[in-house]
Motif scaffolding. Structure first.
Motif, PDB file in Angstrom:
ATOM      1  N   UNK A  72      -2.478  -1.474 -10.573  1.00 33.10           N
ATOM      2  CA  UNK A  72      -1.578  -1.451 -11.731  1.00 33.10           C
ATOM      3  C   UNK A  72      -0.350  -2.334 -11.515  1.00 33.10           C
ATOM      4  N   UNK A  73       0.163  -2.356 -10.280  1.00 36.36           N
ATOM      5  CA  UNK A  73       1.397  -3.098 -10.013  1.00 36.36           C
ATOM      6  C   UNK A  73       1.189  -4.406  -9.249  1.00 36.36           C
ATOM      7  N   UNK A  74      -0.047  -4.830  -9.098  1.00 32.47           N
ATOM      8  CA  UNK A  74      -0.322  -6.050  -8.323  1.00 32.47           C
ATOM      9  C   UNK A  74       0.460  -7.255  -8.841  1.00 32.47           C
ATOM     10  N   UNK A  75       0.608  -7.341 -10.155  1.00 33.37           N
ATOM     11  CA  UNK A  75       1.334  -8.488 -10.722  1.00 33.37           C
ATOM     12  C   UNK A  75       2.844  -8.394 -10.472  1.00 33.37           C
ATOM     13  N   UNK A  90       0.829  -1.193   0.000  1.00 32.63           N
ATOM     14  CA  UNK A  90       0.000   0.000   0.000  1.00 32.63           C
ATOM     15  C   UNK A  90       0.861   1.239   0.000  1.00 32.63           C
ATOM     16  N   UNK A  91       0.345   2.293   0.576  1.00 36.93           N
ATOM     17  CA  UNK A  91       0.990   3.604   0.478  1.00 36.93           C
ATOM     18  C   UNK A  91       2.100   3.800   1.503  1.00 36.93           C
ATOM     19  N   UNK A  92       2.515   5.052   1.670  1.00 38.91           N
ATOM     20  CA  UNK A  92       3.668   5.378   2.515  1.00 38.91           C
ATOM     21  C   UNK A  92       3.492   4.968   3.973  1.00 38.91           C
ATOM     22  N   UNK A  93       2.265   4.830   4.434  1.00 39.30           N
ATOM     23  CA  UNK A  93       2.070   4.367   5.813  1.00 39.30           C
ATOM     24  C   UNK A  93       2.632   2.961   5.998  1.00 39.30           C
ATOM     25  N   UNK A  94       2.673   2.191   4.939  1.00 36.51           N
ATOM     26  CA  UNK A  94       3.331   0.877   4.970  1.00 36.51           C
ATOM     27  C   UNK A  94       4.820   1.058   4.699  1.00 36.51           C
ATOM     28  N   UNK A 154      -8.800  -8.443  -8.360  1.00 37.43           N
ATOM     29  CA  UNK A 154      -7.522  -8.668  -9.043  1.00 37.43           C
ATOM     30  C   UNK A 154      -6.669  -9.647  -8.254  1.00 37.43           C
ATOM     31  N   UNK A 155      -6.596  -9.444  -6.958  1.00 39.71           N
ATOM     32  CA  UNK A 155      -5.819 -10.342  -6.104  1.00 39.71           C
ATOM     33  C   UNK A 155      -6.431 -11.737  -6.100  1.00 39.71           C
ATOM     34  N   UNK A 156      -7.741 -11.807  -5.976  1.00 40.12           N
ATOM     35  CA  UNK A 156      -8.420 -13.099  -5.895  1.00 40.12           C
ATOM     36  C   UNK A 156      -8.279 -13.938  -7.179  1.00 40.12           C
TER      37      UNK A 156
END
Length: 188
Positions: A55-58, A21-25, A98-100
């Protein structure tokens, strides 16, 4: 992407809990120390929105074949893209599906959008987006919604300023203590 280059030099652990995820991660510098009995992998990237994670999940999720996925995203969609709670929710559902498609049995943990003081004007949208996502996940299998919004508020319902850095957006170590406490019981 920097993660791919890093993985070539130092292969990531197998069967890890993937945080993305974002910058918090991304800024969770002591992630492994927060969960010493778990194998964790940080693949957060600053400024990202749900569209970026889709977009970048893969590249940032699928290749790792994680045992569990922990996601923090949506706050930048609301505040940066200026989208509605409904559109944020729809982006989340797209990412979820997308993940599933490639990881149908991998448990997914969604960390609710937090009440960053600098984003106070967006609190109603963030709260509604959190509600929509929570209700969606309640009907899905192998999912968990973790509320960090509420424990980051004081008795007056305002964000606890002491949990944030000077920018009133990013958390300091005290903020991550709350997140770790809320996540520990749900990590595999």
């Amino acid at each position: 992407m920097a993660f791919e280059a890093k993985d070539l030099v130092s292969p990531p652990p197998k069967n890890a809990i993937l945080f993305t995820g974002s910058s918090s991660i991304r800024l969770w510098d002591n992630l492994q120390e927060s969960f010493p009995d778990k194998v964790v992998l940080n693949r957060g990237f600053g400024g990202s929105t749900l569209l970026d994670v889709i977009r970048y999940a893969d590249r940032i999720i699928t290749p790792y074949r994680p045992k569990q996925i922990v996601l923090y995203a949506g706050e930048n969609d609301v505040a940066t893209d200026k989208v509605s709670a409904q559109e944020t929710y729809e982006r989340f559902v797209t990412l979820f599906r997308t993940i599933r498609k490639t990881l149908p049995k991998t448990p997914i943990v969604f960390i609710s959008m937090k009440p960053s003081p600098s984003r106070r004007p967006y609190f109603p949208v963030i709260q509604e987006g959190n509600r929509l996502i929570r209700n969606f996940l309640a009907k899905q299998r192998r999912t968990t919604y973790v509320d960090v919004y509420t424990p980051m508020l004081n008795a007056n319902g305002q964000p606890k300023g002491e949990l944030f850095k000077a920018d009133s957006l990013h958390m300091n170590a005290k903020g991550y203590v709350i997140w770790a406490e809320k996540l520990r019981p749900v990590l595999k």
